[in-house]
Design a protein around this motif. Structure first.
Motif, PDB file in Angstrom:
ATOM      1  N   GLU A  43      38.474  46.292  54.936  1.00 11.98           N
ATOM      2  CA  GLU A  43      38.017  47.312  54.471  1.00 11.98           C
ATOM      3  C   GLU A  43      36.842  46.707  53.608  1.00 11.98           C
ATOM      4  OE1 GLU A  43      38.957  49.839  54.643  1.00 11.98           O
ATOM      5  OE2 GLU A  43      40.971  49.579  56.264  1.00 11.98           O
ATOM      6  N   LYS A  46      34.640  47.810  56.502  1.00  7.65           N
ATOM      7  CA  LYS A  46      33.845  49.681  56.916  1.00  7.65           C
ATOM      8  C   LYS A  46      32.431  49.468  55.481  1.00  7.65           C
ATOM      9  CE  LYS A  46      37.511  51.768  57.906  1.00  7.65           C
ATOM     10  NZ  LYS A  46      38.769  52.048  57.680  1.00  7.65           N
ATOM     11  N   LEU A  47      33.023  49.168  54.329  1.00  3.87           N
ATOM     12  CA  LEU A  47      32.578  50.371  53.830  1.00  3.87           C
ATOM     13  C   LEU A  47      30.806  50.468  53.744  1.00  3.87           C
ATOM     14  CD1 LEU A  47      34.987  50.271  50.436  1.00  3.87           C
ATOM     15  CD2 LEU A  47      34.820  52.006  52.448  1.00  3.87           C
ATOM     16  N   THR A 212      48.460  43.887  52.370  1.00  3.43           N
ATOM     17  CA  THR A 212      47.831  43.516  52.994  1.00  3.43           C
ATOM     18  C   THR A 212      48.833  42.124  54.127  1.00  3.43           C
ATOM     19  OG1 THR A 212      47.057  41.063  52.088  1.00  3.43           O
ATOM     20  CG2 THR A 212      46.028  43.249  52.238  1.00  3.43           C
ATOM     21  N   THR A 238      46.210  50.435  48.709  1.00  2.00           N
ATOM     22  CA  THR A 238      46.182  50.060  49.572  1.00  2.00           C
ATOM     23  C   THR A 238      44.473  49.046  49.722  1.00  2.00           C
ATOM     24  OG1 THR A 238      44.680  51.496  50.207  1.00  2.00           O
ATOM     25  CG2 THR A 238      46.833  51.857  50.323  1.00  2.00           C
ATOM     26  N   ALA A 240      42.181  49.023  51.053  1.00  2.16           N
ATOM     27  CA  ALA A 240      41.214  50.477  51.326  1.00  2.16           C
ATOM     28  C   ALA A 240      40.347  50.708  49.830  1.00  2.16           C
ATOM     29  CB  ALA A 240      40.839  51.810  52.215  1.00  2.16           C
ATOM     30  N   ALA A 243      39.302  47.873  48.048  1.00  3.34           N
ATOM     31  CA  ALA A 243      37.089  47.900  48.633  1.00  3.34           C
ATOM     32  C   ALA A 243      36.902  48.621  48.421  1.00  3.34           C
ATOM     33  CB  ALA A 243      37.512  47.568  49.698  1.00  3.34           C
ATOM     34  N   ARG A 244      37.133  49.262  48.245  1.00  7.68           N
ATOM     35  CA  ARG A 244      36.732  50.199  47.072  1.00  7.68           C
ATOM     36  C   ARG A 244      36.595  49.944  45.576  1.00  7.68           C
ATOM     37  NH1 ARG A 244      39.472  54.732  50.079  1.00  7.68           N
ATOM     38  NH2 ARG A 244      41.029  54.739  47.927  1.00  7.68           N
TER      39      ARG A 244
END
Ligand SMILES: NC(=O)c1ccc[n+]([C@@H]2O[C@H](COP(=O)([O-])OP(=O)(O)OC[C@H]3O[C@@H](n4cnc5c(N)ncnc54)[C@H](OP(=O)(O)O)[C@@H]3O)[C@@H](O)[C@H]2O)c1
Length: 287
Positions: A43, A46-47, A212, A238, A240, A243-244
């Motif tokens: 994640e 991706k960011l 995870t 999550t 995601a 990670a944010r």
């Protein structure tokens, strides 16, 4: 009245300062993420890719890593796989040297790859303790030491380190994992103290429960994989969301960041109410 005006001014200054920091992005930076084949690391990849960074993703499973790279193709073509084993110090060193030679610089290093345990200390072999230390602690230390001089020369470098709430207190069946995650704090806080005036930033993350594969791959006393999703972990945030929060905290140059949900209360219980922490620990079944 004067006090009120002062407070309002402070509020606006801090509001706009935070807004400015959130606007910062990683476009043009080279970001290397370990443990990027799944979970939090995938994640993060991706960011960072969405922000226009060149992203190097690592794990020791070439196929899974390639899967992550392919998924990100629609976001960025500047994502590259670097396959190596965090548990092999020679491989870690030679990979870091190769990465520096090939890409010229690493601006952001995310020491994120790791493995957990589900075994009592008394049953855990010293070899297993060392394996966990190698993967969760020494690998990142080796990477940091090799990449740091170039970061200092460039006047900027940010090292993100995924520790855990297990790095804040002890817990049954986690001795090797908790030891490695505690050690990260000592090393990176010192590294920051030595280098922050040279443009080096360090952010230590302590996630609580993140949904995870970490419990699937956790090592049992015989070195085999646990192979199960822990019920508590299943209720976690999550990857995601985790990670944010990590990237947001890095933009704000935060040093020590707790990420999770209600489980984070354990950190405060451990810090401010030791008798309650001791009672809770004693109620955890170990067999
Ligand atoms: N999930 C949570 O609740 C939680 C809470 C606190 C902290 N954390 C930490 O978050 C980090 C990321 O874990 P995750 O939750 O995202 O779990 P995950 O999905 O299992 O990811 C672990 C990553 O580490 C890599 N890795 C493990 N052993 C390796 C080795 N020997 N060599 C190279 N790579 C290796 C794995 O890659 P392979 O494909 O090579 O296996 C995978 O990419 C870990 O440091 C973990 O301790 C997680």
């Amino acid at each position: 009245m004067a006090l009120n005006n002062g407070c309002i001014q402070l509020f606006y200054i801090s509001y706009f300062y935070r807004k400015f920091q959130n606007k910062m992005n990683y476009s043009g930076k080279t970001v290397w993420i370990t443990g990027a084949s799944s979970g939090i690391g995938a994640e993060l990849a991706k960011l960072f890719a969405q922000e226009g960074a060149r992203v190097l993703i690592s794990s020791h499973e070439a196929e899974e890593l390639e899967g992550v790279r392919k998924e990100l193709e629609s976001v960025s073509t500047d994502v590259h796989t670097v396959v190596f084993n965090l548990g092999d110090p020679d491989e870690v060193k030679s990979t870091a040297e190769k990465v520096l030679a090939e890409y010229g610089r690493v601006d952001v290093l995310m020491n994120n790859g790791g493995i957990s345990t589900r075994a009592e200390a008394i049953e855990t072999s010293i070899e297993m303790d060392r394996t966990v230390m190698e993967i969760d602690y020494f690998s990142g230390v080796i990477l940091a030491k090799i990449l740091l001089p170039a970061m200092i020369e460039n006047g900027y470098g940010h090292i993100g380190v995924t520790s855990s709430i297990s790095g804040k207190f002890g817990w049954p069946l986690r001795s090797a994992y908790a030891a490695a995650k505690h050690a990260l704090f000592g090393f990176y806080k010192s590294l920051w103290a030595e280098n922050n005036k040279k443009g080096i930033r360090v952010t230590l993350f302590s996630p609580g429960r993140v949904r995870t594969n970490i419990s699937y791959h956790a090592l049992l006393k015989d070195g085999k994989e646990h192979g199960k999703m822990d019920p508590g972990l299943d209720k976690g945030i999550t990857p995601a969301a985790c990670a944010r929060k990590m990237i947001k905290a890095m933009k704000r140059n935060r040093k020590d960041v707790l990420i999770g949900s209600t489980e984070l209360i354990m950190v405060w219980i451990h810090k401010y109410c030791k008798p309650l922490y001791h009672r809770m620990v004693n109620r955890v079944p170990v067999n």
